[in-house]
Design a protein around this motif. Structure first.
Motif, PDB file in Angstrom:
ATOM      1  N   ASP A 155      35.363  -5.623  61.044  1.00 19.66           N
ATOM      2  CA  ASP A 155      34.486  -4.764  60.262  1.00 19.66           C
ATOM      3  C   ASP A 155      35.202  -4.393  58.966  1.00 19.66           C
ATOM      4  OD1 ASP A 155      32.997  -2.667  59.200  1.00 19.66           O
ATOM      5  OD2 ASP A 155      32.613  -1.749  61.138  1.00 19.66           O
ATOM      6  N   LEU A 156      34.512  -4.501  57.838  1.00 17.80           N
ATOM      7  CA  LEU A 156      35.134  -4.172  56.551  1.00 17.80           C
ATOM      8  C   LEU A 156      35.641  -2.730  56.510  1.00 17.80           C
ATOM      9  CD1 LEU A 156      32.746  -5.868  53.968  1.00 17.80           C
ATOM     10  CD2 LEU A 156      35.014  -6.610  54.657  1.00 17.80           C
ATOM     11  N   PHE A 157      34.985  -1.846  57.233  1.00 18.41           N
ATOM     12  CA  PHE A 157      35.387  -0.444  57.194  1.00 18.41           C
ATOM     13  C   PHE A 157      36.621  -0.171  58.059  1.00 18.41           C
ATOM     14  CE2 PHE A 157      31.070  -0.256  55.646  1.00 18.41           C
ATOM     15  CZ  PHE A 157      31.186   0.624  54.593  1.00 18.41           C
ATOM     16  N   ASN A 158      37.094  -1.188  58.755  1.00 22.20           N
ATOM     17  CA  ASN A 158      38.374  -1.092  59.457  1.00 22.20           C
ATOM     18  C   ASN A 158      39.417  -1.964  58.775  1.00 22.20           C
ATOM     19  OD1 ASN A 158      37.434   0.655  61.475  1.00 22.20           O
ATOM     20  ND2 ASN A 158      36.533  -1.057  62.591  1.00 22.20           N
ATOM     21  N   ALA A 159      39.241  -2.155  57.476  1.00 22.52           N
ATOM     22  CA  ALA A 159      40.127  -3.035  56.708  1.00 22.52           C
ATOM     23  C   ALA A 159      41.532  -2.441  56.618  1.00 22.52           C
ATOM     24  CB  ALA A 159      39.563  -3.221  55.298  1.00 22.52           C
ATOM     25  N   PRO A 160      42.532  -3.294  56.427  1.00 22.39           N
ATOM     26  CA  PRO A 160      43.901  -2.784  56.242  1.00 22.39           C
ATOM     27  C   PRO A 160      43.974  -1.847  55.039  1.00 22.39           C
ATOM     28  CG  PRO A 160      43.875  -5.167  56.488  1.00 22.39           C
ATOM     29  CD  PRO A 160      42.459  -4.758  56.329  1.00 22.39           C
ATOM     30  N   ARG A 161      44.723  -0.780  55.180  1.00 21.36           N
ATOM     31  CA  ARG A 161      44.867   0.172  54.072  1.00 21.36           C
ATOM     32  C   ARG A 161      46.223   0.051  53.389  1.00 21.36           C
ATOM     33  NH1 ARG A 161      41.721   5.778  55.535  1.00 21.36           N
ATOM     34  NH2 ARG A 161      39.921   4.846  56.551  1.00 21.36           N
ATOM     35  N   ARG A 162      47.086  -0.774  53.932  1.00 23.99           N
ATOM     36  CA  ARG A 162      48.396  -0.958  53.288  1.00 23.99           C
ATOM     37  C   ARG A 162      48.266  -2.015  52.194  1.00 23.99           C
ATOM     38  NH1 ARG A 162      50.781  -5.573  55.461  1.00 23.99           N
ATOM     39  NH2 ARG A 162      49.622  -6.462  57.207  1.00 23.99           N
ATOM     40  N   PRO A 163      49.102  -1.961  51.169  1.00 25.74           N
ATOM     41  CA  PRO A 163      49.041  -2.964  50.095  1.00 25.74           C
ATOM     42  C   PRO A 163      49.590  -4.301  50.575  1.00 25.74           C
ATOM     43  CG  PRO A 163      50.840  -1.438  49.711  1.00 25.74           C
ATOM     44  CD  PRO A 163      50.098  -0.925  50.907  1.00 25.74           C
ATOM     45  N   PHE A 189      39.624  -1.557  49.342  1.00 29.91           N
ATOM     46  CA  PHE A 189      40.137  -2.787  48.757  1.00 29.91           C
ATOM     47  C   PHE A 189      41.306  -2.502  47.825  1.00 29.91           C
ATOM     48  CE2 PHE A 189      35.729  -4.966  49.166  1.00 29.91           C
ATOM     49  CZ  PHE A 189      36.017  -5.302  50.477  1.00 29.91           C
ATOM     50  N   VAL A 190      41.173  -1.469  47.008  1.00 32.61           N
ATOM     51  CA  VAL A 190      42.271  -1.098  46.102  1.00 32.61           C
ATOM     52  C   VAL A 190      43.524  -0.781  46.911  1.00 32.61           C
ATOM     53  CG1 VAL A 190      43.089   0.652  44.484  1.00 32.61           C
ATOM     54  CG2 VAL A 190      40.801  -0.322  44.210  1.00 32.61           C
ATOM     55  N   SER A 191      43.353  -0.041  48.004  1.00 30.67           N
ATOM     56  CA  SER A 191      44.506   0.321  48.831  1.00 30.67           C
ATOM     57  C   SER A 191      45.152  -0.895  49.484  1.00 30.67           C
ATOM     58  CB  SER A 191      44.074   1.309  49.927  1.00 30.67           C
ATOM     59  OG  SER A 191      43.602   2.508  49.357  1.00 30.67           O
ATOM     60  N   ALA A 192      44.334  -1.930  49.761  1.00 31.35           N
ATOM     61  CA  ALA A 192      44.844  -3.118  50.440  1.00 31.35           C
ATOM     62  C   ALA A 192      45.463  -4.132  49.483  1.00 31.35           C
ATOM     63  CB  ALA A 192      43.724  -3.778  51.238  1.00 31.35           C
ATOM     64  N   LEU A 193      45.309  -3.927  48.171  1.00 36.05           N
ATOM     65  CA  LEU A 193      45.874  -4.842  47.187  1.00 36.05           C
ATOM     66  C   LEU A 193      47.300  -4.436  46.809  1.00 36.05           C
ATOM     67  CD1 LEU A 193      42.949  -5.396  44.638  1.00 36.05           C
ATOM     68  CD2 LEU A 193      44.032  -7.159  46.041  1.00 36.05           C
ATOM     69  N   ARG A 194      48.147  -5.421  46.675  1.00 37.01           N
ATOM     70  CA  ARG A 194      49.452  -5.155  46.102  1.00 37.01           C
ATOM     71  C   ARG A 194      49.299  -4.869  44.611  1.00 37.01           C
ATOM     72  NH1 ARG A 194      51.817 -10.399  49.148  1.00 37.01           N
ATOM     73  NH2 ARG A 194      52.338  -9.412  51.138  1.00 37.01           N
ATOM     74  N   PRO A 195      50.196  -4.122  44.008  1.00 33.93           N
ATOM     75  CA  PRO A 195      50.138  -3.926  42.553  1.00 33.93           C
ATOM     76  C   PRO A 195      50.111  -5.272  41.835  1.00 33.93           C
ATOM     77  CG  PRO A 195      51.726  -2.434  43.535  1.00 33.93           C
ATOM     78  CD  PRO A 195      51.292  -3.366  44.639  1.00 33.93           C
ATOM     79  N   GLY A 196      49.159  -5.422  40.925  1.00 34.45           N
ATOM     80  CA  GLY A 196      48.989  -6.691  40.233  1.00 34.45           C
ATOM     81  C   GLY A 196      48.092  -7.668  40.959  1.00 34.45           C
ATOM     82  N   GLY A 197      47.612  -7.281  42.163  1.00 34.95           N
ATOM     83  CA  GLY A 197      46.726  -8.148  42.932  1.00 34.95           C
ATOM     84  C   GLY A 197      45.318  -8.169  42.364  1.00 34.95           C
ATOM     85  N   PHE A 198      44.539  -9.181  42.759  1.00 32.20           N
ATOM     86  CA  PHE A 198      43.213  -9.415  42.213  1.00 32.20           C
ATOM     87  C   PHE A 198      42.117  -9.106  43.242  1.00 32.20           C
ATOM     88  CE2 PHE A 198      46.057 -12.009  39.741  1.00 32.20           C
ATOM     89  CZ  PHE A 198      45.562 -11.941  38.446  1.00 32.20           C
ATOM     90  N   LEU A 199      40.986  -8.629  42.734  1.00 34.53           N
ATOM     91  CA  LEU A 199      39.770  -8.448  43.535  1.00 34.53           C
ATOM     92  C   LEU A 199      38.659  -9.257  42.886  1.00 34.53           C
ATOM     93  CD1 LEU A 199      37.990  -7.002  45.700  1.00 34.53           C
ATOM     94  CD2 LEU A 199      37.605  -5.206  43.985  1.00 34.53           C
ATOM     95  N   ALA A 200      37.912 -10.024  43.695  1.00 30.29           N
ATOM     96  CA  ALA A 200      36.784 -10.814  43.195  1.00 30.29           C
ATOM     97  C   ALA A 200      35.521 -10.394  43.924  1.00 30.29           C
ATOM     98  CB  ALA A 200      37.040 -12.303  43.401  1.00 30.29           C
ATOM     99  N   LEU A 201      34.468 -10.078  43.157  1.00 27.63           N
ATOM    100  CA  LEU A 201      33.176  -9.679  43.708  1.00 27.63           C
ATOM    101  C   LEU A 201      32.117 -10.712  43.336  1.00 27.63           C
ATOM    102  CD1 LEU A 201      33.235  -5.881  42.743  1.00 27.63           C
ATOM    103  CD2 LEU A 201      33.968  -6.918  44.907  1.00 27.63           C
TER     104      LEU A 201
END
Length: 228
Positions: A155-163, A189-201
């Motif tokens: 489930d997306l709402f149980n996504a990892p919260r660590r970067p 999603f922001v929380s799960a991204l490493r600094p400098g990581g990308f998000l695509a929608l």
């Protein structure tokens, strides 16, 4: 069922009813390299940055490249990314986590066999290398690509919260949620991204709410963003 409360009770009692419910609500409009310009931008502009950055970190003993295909449906998106990775990263320094809540969609993804028509957008050089012809106009994704993908029902709402991720791809999923839930998913999603990581929608989606403070636009047309 006489009313919604009775139906809710049925869902609690019978697991297969939940699967039927999700199946009814899910839209599986997908294919390999759907929206080719998106994958062209990913291949030319985003993956080289991720892989070159990782190469520098690996010399310091740091982590591998991690990519998340969130809401992967029947798996074509994740395998499309895997084909691009395998062609750019033959040593296998990058891996993909592909998740979806739909149990039946995940079963198709695990089989990695599809109607041949779904491969119409795959570039010829990649099709020749990563798609194996089967009888009855079907294809199977070659092991060189499938071994890079870990499939997990989630489930997306149980996504990892660590970067943890260098790239999160979640296309044409947010549009099915109310605005407040979209904002919550973007925050995760922001929380799960490493600094400098990308998000695509997806093309019909965009970053809204507090996440705008953490994500810079890389491509407005292809909906790529980068965490500050």
């Amino acid at each position: 069922m006489p009313d919604l409360d009775a139906y809710a009770e049925l869902l609690e009692r019978r697991t297969h009813e939940i699967d039927d419910f999700i199946e009814t609500l899910s839209t599986r409009v997908t294919r390999f390299f759907r929206n080719p310009s998106f994958f062209d931008f990913l291949d030319r502009r985003v993956l080289p940055l991720i892989l070159s950055r990782q190469a520098g970190l690996s010399r310091q003993g740091s982590q591998r490249v991690e990519i998340w295909s969130a809401g992967c449906s029947t798996g074509e998106e994740a395998y499309s990314i895997a084909m691009l990775l395998a062609s750019r990263d033959p040593l296998g320094r990058a891996s993909i986590l592909a998740t979806d809540i739909d149990r039946r969609a995940m079963a198709i993804a695990r089989a990695a066999e599809y109607p041949q028509v779904e491969s119409a957008y795959v570039p010829g050089r990649l099709a020749a290398r990563f798609l194996l012809d089967l009888p009855r106009h079907r294809v199977r994704v070659a092991p060189e690509a499938t071994r890079r993908v870990t499939l997990r029902r989630g489930d997306l709402f149980n996504a990892p919260r660590r970067p943890a991720f260098d790239l999160i791809v979640c296309r044409n999923v947010l549009i099915y949620f109310e605005p407040e839930h979209q904002r919550e998913l973007l925050r995760r999603f922001v929380s799960a991204l490493r600094p400098g990581g990308f998000l695509a929608l997806g093309r019909a989606e965009r970053v809204t709410g507090p996440a705008r403070e953490s994500l810079a636009t890389v491509s407005a047309s292809e909906r790529f963003y980068r965490r500050n």
